[in-house]
Design an enzyme around this catalytic site. Structure first.
Site, PDB file in Angstrom:
ATOM      1  N   HIS A 101     -29.790  -2.170  11.600  1.00 20.66           N
ATOM      2  CA  HIS A 101     -30.275  -2.159  12.972  1.00 20.66           C
ATOM      3  C   HIS A 101     -29.205  -2.700  13.913  1.00 20.66           C
ATOM      4  O   HIS A 101     -28.552  -3.695  13.607  1.00 20.66           O
ATOM      5  CB  HIS A 101     -31.531  -3.026  13.108  1.00 20.66           C
ATOM      6  CG  HIS A 101     -32.764  -2.375  12.568  1.00 20.66           C
ATOM      7  ND1 HIS A 101     -33.872  -3.082  12.153  1.00 20.66           N
ATOM      8  CD2 HIS A 101     -33.073  -1.059  12.365  1.00 20.66           C
ATOM      9  CE1 HIS A 101     -34.803  -2.246  11.726  1.00 20.66           C
ATOM     10  NE2 HIS A 101     -34.341  -1.024  11.840  1.00 20.66           N
ATOM     11  N   ARG A 112     -38.245   3.859   3.845  1.00 20.27           N
ATOM     12  CA  ARG A 112     -37.439   2.848   4.550  1.00 20.27           C
ATOM     13  C   ARG A 112     -38.311   1.648   4.897  1.00 20.27           C
ATOM     14  O   ARG A 112     -37.901   0.491   4.710  1.00 20.27           O
ATOM     15  CB  ARG A 112     -36.837   3.476   5.797  1.00 20.27           C
ATOM     16  CG  ARG A 112     -35.958   2.579   6.650  1.00 20.27           C
ATOM     17  CD  ARG A 112     -35.358   3.426   7.772  1.00 20.27           C
ATOM     18  NE  ARG A 112     -34.718   2.634   8.809  1.00 20.27           N
ATOM     19  CZ  ARG A 112     -33.441   2.281   8.799  1.00 20.27           C
ATOM     20  NH1 ARG A 112     -32.679   2.614   7.772  1.00 20.27           N
ATOM     21  NH2 ARG A 112     -32.921   1.584   9.768  1.00 20.27           N
ATOM     22  N   LYS A 160     -26.803   6.094  13.268  1.00 17.03           N
ATOM     23  CA  LYS A 160     -27.019   6.435  14.677  1.00 17.03           C
ATOM     24  C   LYS A 160     -25.830   6.002  15.520  1.00 17.03           C
ATOM     25  O   LYS A 160     -25.136   5.039  15.193  1.00 17.03           O
ATOM     26  CB  LYS A 160     -28.291   5.752  15.192  1.00 17.03           C
ATOM     27  CG  LYS A 160     -29.585   6.371  14.672  1.00 17.03           C
ATOM     28  CD  LYS A 160     -30.763   5.710  15.354  1.00 17.03           C
ATOM     29  CE  LYS A 160     -32.072   6.388  14.981  1.00 17.03           C
ATOM     30  NZ  LYS A 160     -33.223   5.764  15.675  1.00 17.03           N
ATOM     31  N   HIS A 206     -39.371   8.527   6.187  1.00 21.08           N
ATOM     32  CA  HIS A 206     -39.125   7.211   6.782  1.00 21.08           C
ATOM     33  C   HIS A 206     -40.019   6.150   6.169  1.00 21.08           C
ATOM     34  O   HIS A 206     -39.721   4.950   6.259  1.00 21.08           O
ATOM     35  CB  HIS A 206     -39.365   7.282   8.291  1.00 21.08           C
ATOM     36  CG  HIS A 206     -38.426   6.434   9.085  1.00 21.08           C
ATOM     37  ND1 HIS A 206     -37.094   6.740   9.241  1.00 21.08           N
ATOM     38  CD2 HIS A 206     -38.618   5.272   9.751  1.00 21.08           C
ATOM     39  CE1 HIS A 206     -36.520   5.823   9.985  1.00 21.08           C
ATOM     40  NE2 HIS A 206     -37.414   4.918  10.298  1.00 21.08           N
ATOM     41  N   ARG A 248     -32.086   6.662   6.528  1.00 21.99           N
ATOM     42  CA  ARG A 248     -32.910   7.645   7.220  1.00 21.99           C
ATOM     43  C   ARG A 248     -32.683   9.010   6.576  1.00 21.99           C
ATOM     44  O   ARG A 248     -31.647   9.243   5.951  1.00 21.99           O
ATOM     45  CB  ARG A 248     -32.555   7.691   8.707  1.00 21.99           C
ATOM     46  CG  ARG A 248     -32.673   6.335   9.420  1.00 21.99           C
ATOM     47  CD  ARG A 248     -32.145   6.414  10.838  1.00 21.99           C
ATOM     48  NE  ARG A 248     -32.286   5.140  11.542  1.00 21.99           N
ATOM     49  CZ  ARG A 248     -31.346   4.191  11.568  1.00 21.99           C
ATOM     50  NH1 ARG A 248     -30.204   4.387  10.894  1.00 21.99           N
ATOM     51  NH2 ARG A 248     -31.527   3.077  12.223  1.00 21.99           N
ATOM     52  N   TYR A 294     -41.137  -6.136  11.676  1.00 23.96           N
ATOM     53  CA  TYR A 294     -41.478  -6.362  10.271  1.00 23.96           C
ATOM     54  C   TYR A 294     -42.052  -7.755  10.042  1.00 23.96           C
ATOM     55  O   TYR A 294     -42.554  -8.044   8.943  1.00 23.96           O
ATOM     56  CB  TYR A 294     -40.254  -6.145   9.385  1.00 23.96           C
ATOM     57  CG  TYR A 294     -39.859  -4.693   9.307  1.00 23.96           C
ATOM     58  CD1 TYR A 294     -40.558  -3.806   8.494  1.00 23.96           C
ATOM     59  CD2 TYR A 294     -38.808  -4.194  10.065  1.00 23.96           C
ATOM     60  CE1 TYR A 294     -40.219  -2.468   8.430  1.00 23.96           C
ATOM     61  CE2 TYR A 294     -38.455  -2.860  10.013  1.00 23.96           C
ATOM     62  CZ  TYR A 294     -39.164  -2.002   9.192  1.00 23.96           C
ATOM     63  OH  TYR A 294     -38.826  -0.682   9.146  1.00 23.96           O
TER      64      TYR A 294
END
Length: 407
Positions: free
Chosen positions: A373, A350, A279, A347, A255, A382
């Site tokens: 993730h 990505r 994150k 983004h 990111r 996806y």
């Protein structure tokens, strides 16, 4: 006072040598040092003429100093030239009062400061998330009528709902509306914990209609990614930095805020790994591909300025400091312009990486690990872009029945 040489007289004269030393350590060019010291000389001379000391430099006094300069100068930037580094230095040595402690700072700014500290210390949010939350919180506090303390003491569910309805109507997109309500719920939790409001008001924030995973990840084609990476001019220091940033985004799927948060010590050249702060304060080590390593090596040896900043990617001009998430988005924007592509966010690289890996035969589990993730549900979106796999699920289109008799 000899302003040509930048020699300072008056109440600020004792701090000139220390200011010069700090500017030199920060990497300022000699001409820039002269400009900053001239600004200190002007300010010190004005303080002496108005019978003031450095301790009197509160925001209202600074505005009084800038008033006549605004009338003589062609722009606000010219009026303030060199003044920022002077004030930052004087505040760092506690000669000038911190504006956060001065009377000129409003109650909303003080409250936002406490909220920002709570997000960092208690919620452990990343810097970019803190910036976004505080930006939305500022809208809410500015919406409340003055005096702020009285409005907060009378805050009720009706006022909260009215604000959300008004703001989301003008938001323009579901994403913007969701960002607003998420930040507002966080602010209301803080206000309750901090004792500013009497009861919990989080439940008064209405939900924004939207469906998880309803959208389709929009990536770039392989040729477009190559054009973006080739966009920066590698013959310049800025171009080397921008190409290294874009290569990390495109080949590692980071990111924008994660790329901006990288430090020099995060790159382990011996083991071929790079440490990423993601994150939720998660820290992970991921492999360093050859292409990424070459781009980083080119930037570190030929483009990064010699400075004490620990960040991997720093600004091109002094004072050197880490790039922000906003700066990474600007790099992506310039690269799209150079590649003659529509401007898209960082983004998008990505998404492009995930789509390319999926089409090459990797499963969703591998894509989720690549993108780091926390939930497999985040990766399932996806599956919509794997057209090859989806064809096996599609049923044949029914042919219409023949009309009339046989000929």
């Amino acid at each position: 006072m000899d302003q040509v040489r930048g020699v300072v007289d008056g109440p600020l004269a004792p701090y000139e040598v220390a200011l010069r030393a700090q500017l030199a350590r920060a990497g300022y060019a000699e001409s820039s040092v002269r400009d900053v010291v001239r600004a200190m000389a002007r300010l010190s001379s004005w303080l002496e003429r108005t019978d003031r000391t450095a301790a009197d430099l509160t925001p209202p006094v600074l505005e009084e100093f800038l008033g006549p300069r605004r009338e003589r100068c062609t722009s606000e930037l010219v009026a303030r030239r060199g003044l920022g580094p002077v004030l930052r230095f004087l505040r760092s040595v506690e000669v000038v009062p911190d504006p956060r402690e001065a009377d000129g700072l409003g109650p909303a700014a003080i409250l936002l400061g406490r909220y920002r500290a709570w997000l960092v210390s208690e919620r452990c949010l990343a810097a970019e998330s803190v910036r976004c939350y505080c930006s939305q919180a500022k809208k809410f506090l500015a919406w409340l009528p003055d005096p702020l303390a009285e409005s907060l003491s009378r805050l009720d569910p009706g006022m909260v709902t009215a604000f959300v309805v008004e703001q989301t109507t003008a938001a323009g997109s579901v994403w913007s509306a969701k960002a607003l309500v998420t930040a507002l719920r966080s602010l209301l939790r803080f206000l309750h914990v901090d004792g500013v409001v009497r009861g919990p008001l989080v439940g008064a924030v209405p939900a924004v209609a939207g469906w998880r995973l309803a959208g389709l990840p929009r990536g770039l084609e392989r040729g477009q990614v190559a054009a973006v990476l080739a966009g920066p001019d590698a013959s310049t220091a800025v171009g080397l930095r921008d190409r290294a940033v874009l290569t990390i985004l495109a080949r590692l799927g980071l990111r924008g805020a994660e790329a901006a948060a990288l430090e020099l010590a995060d790159v382990d050249w011996h083991s071929g790994e790079i440490l990423v702060r993601g994150k939720g304060a998660r820290v992970q080590r991921i492999p360093l591909p050859v292409e990424v390593g070459e781009a980083l090596a080119a930037y570190l040896t030929g483009g990064r300025p010699a400075c004490s900043c620990p960040a991997l990617f720093v600004t091109a001009r002094a004072p050197y400091h880490p790039l922000s998430g906003t700066a990474v988005r600007a790099i992506m924007g310039r690269a799209c312009q150079n590649a003659r592509l529509p401007r898209v966010g960082a983004h998008r690289l990505r998404h492009s990486l995930a789509t390319e890996v999926l089409r090459a035969g990797a499963g969703l589990t591998e894509v989720g690990q690549l993108l780091r993730h926390r939930s497999a549900l985040s990766t399932t979106v996806y599956a919509k872009v794997d057209h090859t796999a989806l064809r096996t699920l599609a049923r044949p289109w029914p042919l219409p029945a023949p009309q009339g008799g046989q000929s």
